[in-house]
Scaffold this active site. Structure first.
Site, PDB file in Angstrom:
ATOM      1  N   TRP A 143       0.804  -1.229   0.000  1.00  0.00           N
ATOM      2  CA  TRP A 143       0.000   0.000   0.000  1.00  0.00           C
ATOM      3  C   TRP A 143       0.838   1.281   0.000  1.00  0.00           C
ATOM      4  O   TRP A 143       0.284   2.369   0.043  1.00  0.00           O
ATOM      5  CB  TRP A 143      -0.952   0.003   1.198  1.00  0.00           C
ATOM      6  CG  TRP A 143      -0.379  -0.484   2.498  1.00  0.00           C
ATOM      7  CD1 TRP A 143      -0.578  -1.713   3.063  1.00  0.00           C
ATOM      8  CD2 TRP A 143       0.482   0.231   3.410  1.00  0.00           C
ATOM      9  NE1 TRP A 143       0.112  -1.808   4.255  1.00  0.00           N
ATOM     10  CE2 TRP A 143       0.764  -0.632   4.486  1.00  0.00           C
ATOM     11  CE3 TRP A 143       1.041   1.504   3.405  1.00  0.00           C
ATOM     12  CZ2 TRP A 143       1.591  -0.252   5.560  1.00  0.00           C
ATOM     13  CZ3 TRP A 143       1.857   1.881   4.465  1.00  0.00           C
ATOM     14  CH2 TRP A 143       2.118   0.999   5.519  1.00  0.00           C
ATOM     15  N   ASN A 144       2.158   1.192  -0.017  1.00  0.00           N
ATOM     16  CA  ASN A 144       2.927   2.450   0.076  1.00  0.00           C
ATOM     17  C   ASN A 144       3.139   3.133  -1.270  1.00  0.00           C
ATOM     18  O   ASN A 144       3.081   4.349  -1.369  1.00  0.00           O
ATOM     19  CB  ASN A 144       4.254   2.243   0.804  1.00  0.00           C
ATOM     20  CG  ASN A 144       5.129   1.203   0.156  1.00  0.00           C
ATOM     21  OD1 ASN A 144       4.684   0.433  -0.697  1.00  0.00           O
ATOM     22  ND2 ASN A 144       6.383   1.163   0.545  1.00  0.00           N
ATOM     23  N   LYS A 167      -2.664  -8.587  -7.495  1.00  0.00           N
ATOM     24  CA  LYS A 167      -3.500  -8.347  -6.312  1.00  0.00           C
ATOM     25  C   LYS A 167      -2.911  -7.194  -5.498  1.00  0.00           C
ATOM     26  O   LYS A 167      -1.860  -7.339  -4.891  1.00  0.00           O
ATOM     27  CB  LYS A 167      -3.562  -9.602  -5.435  1.00  0.00           C
ATOM     28  CG  LYS A 167      -4.673  -9.497  -4.402  1.00  0.00           C
ATOM     29  CD  LYS A 167      -4.477 -10.399  -3.209  1.00  0.00           C
ATOM     30  CE  LYS A 167      -3.490  -9.847  -2.234  1.00  0.00           C
ATOM     31  NZ  LYS A 167      -3.862  -8.528  -1.659  1.00  0.00           N
ATOM     32  N   PRO A 168      -3.607  -6.049  -5.497  1.00  0.00           N
ATOM     33  CA  PRO A 168      -3.125  -4.926  -4.682  1.00  0.00           C
ATOM     34  C   PRO A 168      -3.457  -5.149  -3.211  1.00  0.00           C
ATOM     35  O   PRO A 168      -4.220  -6.061  -2.870  1.00  0.00           O
ATOM     36  CB  PRO A 168      -3.910  -3.739  -5.237  1.00  0.00           C
ATOM     37  CG  PRO A 168      -5.200  -4.337  -5.712  1.00  0.00           C
ATOM     38  CD  PRO A 168      -4.868  -5.737  -6.204  1.00  0.00           C
ATOM     39  N   GLY A 218       6.244  -6.490   0.136  1.00  0.00           N
ATOM     40  CA  GLY A 218       5.467  -6.284   1.361  1.00  0.00           C
ATOM     41  C   GLY A 218       6.358  -6.499   2.570  1.00  0.00           C
ATOM     42  O   GLY A 218       7.589  -6.406   2.485  1.00  0.00           O
ATOM     43  N   SER A 219       5.727  -6.823   3.677  1.00  0.00           N
ATOM     44  CA  SER A 219       6.482  -6.957   4.919  1.00  0.00           C
ATOM     45  C   SER A 219       7.236  -8.287   4.959  1.00  0.00           C
ATOM     46  O   SER A 219       6.877  -9.246   4.271  1.00  0.00           O
ATOM     47  CB  SER A 219       5.517  -6.877   6.102  1.00  0.00           C
ATOM     48  OG  SER A 219       4.629  -7.979   6.057  1.00  0.00           O
ATOM     49  N   GLU A 240      10.516  -8.620  -2.186  1.00  0.00           N
ATOM     50  CA  GLU A 240      11.088  -7.323  -1.833  1.00  0.00           C
ATOM     51  C   GLU A 240      10.438  -6.949  -0.509  1.00  0.00           C
ATOM     52  O   GLU A 240       9.249  -6.641  -0.458  1.00  0.00           O
ATOM     53  CB  GLU A 240      10.769  -6.316  -2.946  1.00  0.00           C
ATOM     54  CG  GLU A 240      11.844  -5.268  -3.114  1.00  0.00           C
ATOM     55  CD  GLU A 240      11.599  -4.071  -2.223  1.00  0.00           C
ATOM     56  OE1 GLU A 240      12.052  -4.120  -1.051  1.00  0.00           O
ATOM     57  OE2 GLU A 240      10.950  -3.130  -2.666  1.00  0.00           O
ATOM     58  N   LEU A 241      11.202  -7.028   0.581  1.00  0.00           N
ATOM     59  CA  LEU A 241      10.609  -6.985   1.928  1.00  0.00           C
ATOM     60  C   LEU A 241      11.072  -5.754   2.708  1.00  0.00           C
ATOM     61  O   LEU A 241      11.460  -4.756   2.129  1.00  0.00           O
ATOM     62  CB  LEU A 241      10.949  -8.294   2.644  1.00  0.00           C
ATOM     63  CG  LEU A 241      10.581  -9.568   1.845  1.00  0.00           C
ATOM     64  CD1 LEU A 241      11.045 -10.820   2.578  1.00  0.00           C
ATOM     65  CD2 LEU A 241       9.092  -9.632   1.558  1.00  0.00           C
ATOM     66  N   CYS A 274      10.179   1.271   1.758  1.00  0.00           N
ATOM     67  CA  CYS A 274      11.071   0.216   2.252  1.00  0.00           C
ATOM     68  C   CYS A 274      12.502   0.717   2.305  1.00  0.00           C
ATOM     69  O   CYS A 274      13.255   0.378   3.211  1.00  0.00           O
ATOM     70  CB  CYS A 274      10.926  -1.065   1.435  1.00  0.00           C
ATOM     71  SG  CYS A 274      11.037  -0.806  -0.319  1.00  0.00           S
ATOM     72  N   GLU A 370      11.893  -1.933  12.240  1.00  0.00           N
ATOM     73  CA  GLU A 370      11.485  -1.046  11.150  1.00  0.00           C
ATOM     74  C   GLU A 370      10.237  -0.268  11.561  1.00  0.00           C
ATOM     75  O   GLU A 370       9.161  -0.841  11.710  1.00  0.00           O
ATOM     76  CB  GLU A 370      11.186  -1.873   9.897  1.00  0.00           C
ATOM     77  CG  GLU A 370      10.799  -1.005   8.720  1.00  0.00           C
ATOM     78  CD  GLU A 370      10.472  -1.792   7.460  1.00  0.00           C
ATOM     79  OE1 GLU A 370       9.867  -2.862   7.543  1.00  0.00           O
ATOM     80  OE2 GLU A 370      10.828  -1.287   6.370  1.00  0.00           O
TER      81      GLU A 370
HETATM   82  P1  ADP Z   1       1.175  -5.022   5.920  1.00  0.00           P
HETATM   83  O1  ADP Z   1       1.465  -6.023   6.978  1.00  0.00           O
HETATM   84  O2  ADP Z   1       1.882  -3.754   6.129  1.00  0.00           O
HETATM   85  O3  ADP Z   1      -0.276  -4.814   5.593  1.00  0.00           O
HETATM   86  P2  ADP Z   1       1.746  -7.039   3.966  1.00  0.00           P
HETATM   87  O4  ADP Z   1       3.129  -7.424   3.641  1.00  0.00           O
HETATM   88  O5  ADP Z   1       0.941  -7.989   4.782  1.00  0.00           O
HETATM   89  O6  ADP Z   1       1.809  -5.596   4.592  1.00  0.00           O
HETATM   90  O7  ADP Z   1       0.949  -6.735   2.618  1.00  0.00           O
HETATM   91  C1  ADP Z   1       1.515  -6.732   1.325  1.00  0.00           C
HETATM   92  C2  ADP Z   1       0.609  -7.475   0.396  1.00  0.00           C
HETATM   93  O8  ADP Z   1       0.578  -8.852   0.782  1.00  0.00           O
HETATM   94  C3  ADP Z   1      -0.835  -7.021   0.374  1.00  0.00           C
HETATM   95  O9  ADP Z   1      -1.310  -7.074  -0.955  1.00  0.00           O
HETATM   96  C4  ADP Z   1      -1.521  -8.068   1.244  1.00  0.00           C
HETATM   97  O10 ADP Z   1      -2.902  -8.211   0.984  1.00  0.00           O
HETATM   98  C5  ADP Z   1      -0.770  -9.310   0.835  1.00  0.00           C
HETATM   99  N1  ADP Z   1      -0.860 -10.442   1.776  1.00  0.00           N
HETATM  100  C6  ADP Z   1      -1.260 -10.437   3.065  1.00  0.00           C
HETATM  101  N2  ADP Z   1      -1.185 -11.684   3.593  1.00  0.00           N
HETATM  102  C7  ADP Z   1      -0.745 -12.514   2.613  1.00  0.00           C
HETATM  103  C8  ADP Z   1      -0.420 -13.901   2.529  1.00  0.00           C
HETATM  104  N3  ADP Z   1      -0.552 -14.716   3.568  1.00  0.00           N
HETATM  105  N4  ADP Z   1       0.044 -14.373   1.363  1.00  0.00           N
HETATM  106  C9  ADP Z   1       0.221 -13.555   0.291  1.00  0.00           C
HETATM  107  N5  ADP Z   1      -0.050 -12.230   0.312  1.00  0.00           N
HETATM  108  C10 ADP Z   1      -0.524 -11.704   1.444  1.00  0.00           C
END
Ligand code: ADP
Length: 470
Positions: A143-144, A167-168, A218-219, A240-241, A274, A370
């Site tokens: 979402w950033n 998938k956003p 993502g995270s 990319e974490l 990130c 972080e």
């Molecule tokens: P945050 O924890 O800051 O919301 P995430 O890393 O969970 O960040 O989110 C990044 C993306 O990963 C989003 O599109 C989210 O919907 C998706 N996501 C969340 N959980 C899962 C999962 N178990 N497997 C794959 N994608 C996921």
């Protein structure tokens, strides 16, 4: 505007719906389609059906369509940027920058020549490294910077001949759906599919056996889950974490020149980057002056709704992250001395004042974790060897920066930092032709550049008799 899913070239309503909140106002300002598990499966099936024709299409055709998408995004840049500000929060100028960079990214990969490589051609053999697309790529974005993250994945994936299911994040779905609708008009049916979720279907997507590659930003915690799913079938993936990038100031640095750059790198997108600077190490002799300058500059940042003129920092994108950043503010007060900001800003939006924290120990959680928000801890040091050890002691390894007078000293320190990228006397200089990716818990693989696009291909070594033997 109707925000529909894109499945098999059609705009389809969601089995569910999703309310989208403007983080600057706290109001629901739009409702969009939200997929269920069956629609995710349908999108994967559509991408699977479209794959062989797309992979066999001339590369020039694929490039032409990527160019057409770039043209369309550029033509509607202002509208997309306003939508991006409304769902994400960043200032309008930054949002325009993200949209235009995304168009440029699409053009870069549209023009990329992906040719087979001849590694040996002599009397013993002719050996060619042949590259072919992988199949259906699952693209999961955060979402950033939702538009840029989408572009830097779909551009190389499509150029290489893959089809995609994107998938956003659940809190920033609109710009991706809007671009998905453009794709439905430009690409053959099924080549680009977009599904949304309520942060509950990423797992379905990555576990599906028809997925040939996963590209995830993502995270780190979620990246671990993605990797666990990929491990079931050894599915190739790019992750990319998170990061905990350090700015290391050397004792010959010019504070007036360096402080604005460090603060800018820490506060961009309200720290929700990130590669943002998440901690600064400053030599004892420069410490007071640097802290004063950083605090002064932080006080000049104009926080507000990104659609208002003159605003230089927007809100935290979602409530969960906002609560997390508030927790880091408590740690800042407990473990250090807050010299700028330190508080949430009153109002319905998720606003936090740009915060600078001094006299903080290097083992505070604000330094070792972080924060992903507008809080910069500044740590004093006397021995650069200690700093290098602390920076390299982090589980993260994304980026970092060295700030110095004598560049050769900066380069010597840079070479010892265990991250995917280190800048010297500059920051966030990202180029489409330069690979970028983290090490350790910051990720696997790289994006951008030749290495980036090659990660969307499989390699077959074709080793044949030399031409002379025929
Ligand atoms: P945050 O924890 O800051 O919301 P995430 O890393 O969970 O960040 O989110 C990044 C993306 O990963 C989003 O599109 C989210 O919907 C998706 N996501 C969340 N959980 C899962 C999962 N178990 N497997 C794959 N994608 C996921």
């Amino acid at each position: 505007m109707q925000y529909s899913l894109v499945v098999g070239g059609e705009l389809v309503p969601g089995a569910r719906s999703l309310d989208v909140v403007n983080p600057a106002t706290g109001d629901v300002f739009a409702t969009c389609a939200c997929a269920d598990a069956e629609q995710v499966n349908a999108a994967i099936a559509a991408a699977g059906s479209a794959f062989s024709a797309w992979a066999a299409s001339p590369a020039s055709e694929r490039s032409r369509m990527l160019e057409a998408l770039a043209d369309r995004i550029a033509a509607e840049a202002e509208e997309l940027a306003r939508l991006l500000v409304s769902e994400q929060g960043k200032p309008f100028g930054d949002a325009m920058g993200e949209i235009m960079a995304s168009a440029a990214m699409l053009r870069y990969f549209a023009g990329f020549q992906l040719e087979d490589e001849v590694v040996c051609d002599d009397e013993t053999a002719r050996i060619v490294i042949h590259r072919a697309p992988l199949g259906v790529v699952a693209i999961i974005t955060p979402w950033n910077s939702p538009v840029l993250m989408l572009a830097n994945k779909i551009a190389p994936a499509l150029r290489a001949g893959n089809t995609v299911v994107c998938k956003p994040a659940a809190s920033t779905p609109l710009t991706t759906l809007a671009i998905g609708a453009m794709c439905a008009e430009i690409f053959p049916a099924g080549v680009v599919n977009v599904v949304t979720d309520a942060n509950d279907l990423g797992d379905r997507l990555t576990a599906n056996p028809a997925i040939a590659k996963i590209s995830f930003t993502g995270s780190t915690a979620t990246g671990c889950k993605v990797m666990a799913n990929a491990a079931q079938r050894i599915t190739p993936l790019t992750l990319e974490l998170g990061g905990n990038d350090a700015a290391i100031v050397l004792d010959d640095a010019d504070i007036e020149a360096v402080a604005p750059q460090i603060l800018g790198a820490a506060m961009r997108n309200a720290g929700q980057v990130c590669l943002a600077t998440k901690r600064a190490y400053v030599p004892e002799d420069l410490y007071d002056a640097m802290c004063d300058k950083l605090a002064e500059l932080a006080g000049e940042i104009v926080v507000g709704n990104g659609l208002e003129q003159g605003v230089s920092m927007g809100p935290i994108q979602n409530r969960t992250q906002y609560e997390k950043v508030l927790g880091f503010l408590d740690i800042a007060k407990e473990d250090g001395r807050v010299i700028a900001g330190g508080e949430a800003i009153d109002g319905p939006g998720n606003f936090i004042a740009p915060t600078v924290v001094r006299d903080i120990a290097s083992d505070s959680r604000l330094v070792t974790e972080e924060q992903f928000g507008p809080i910069l801890p500044v740590i004093s040091y006397s021995d650069i060897e200690d700093v290098i050890a602390q920076v390299n002691g982090s589980p993260y390894g994304l980026g970092g920066s060295i700030w110095c007078g004598d560049v050769s000293r900066g380069l010597a320190v840079a070479a010892r930092i265990e991250t995917g990228i280190v800048w010297v006397n500059k920051y966030m200089d990202l180029r489409f032709d330069v690979p970028i990716g983290g090490v350790k818990s910051s990720g696997v693989g790289v994006e951008m550049g030749r290495e980036g696009i090659l990660s969307y291909t499989r390699r077959t070594v074709i080793n044949s008799q030399p031409a002379s033997a025929a």
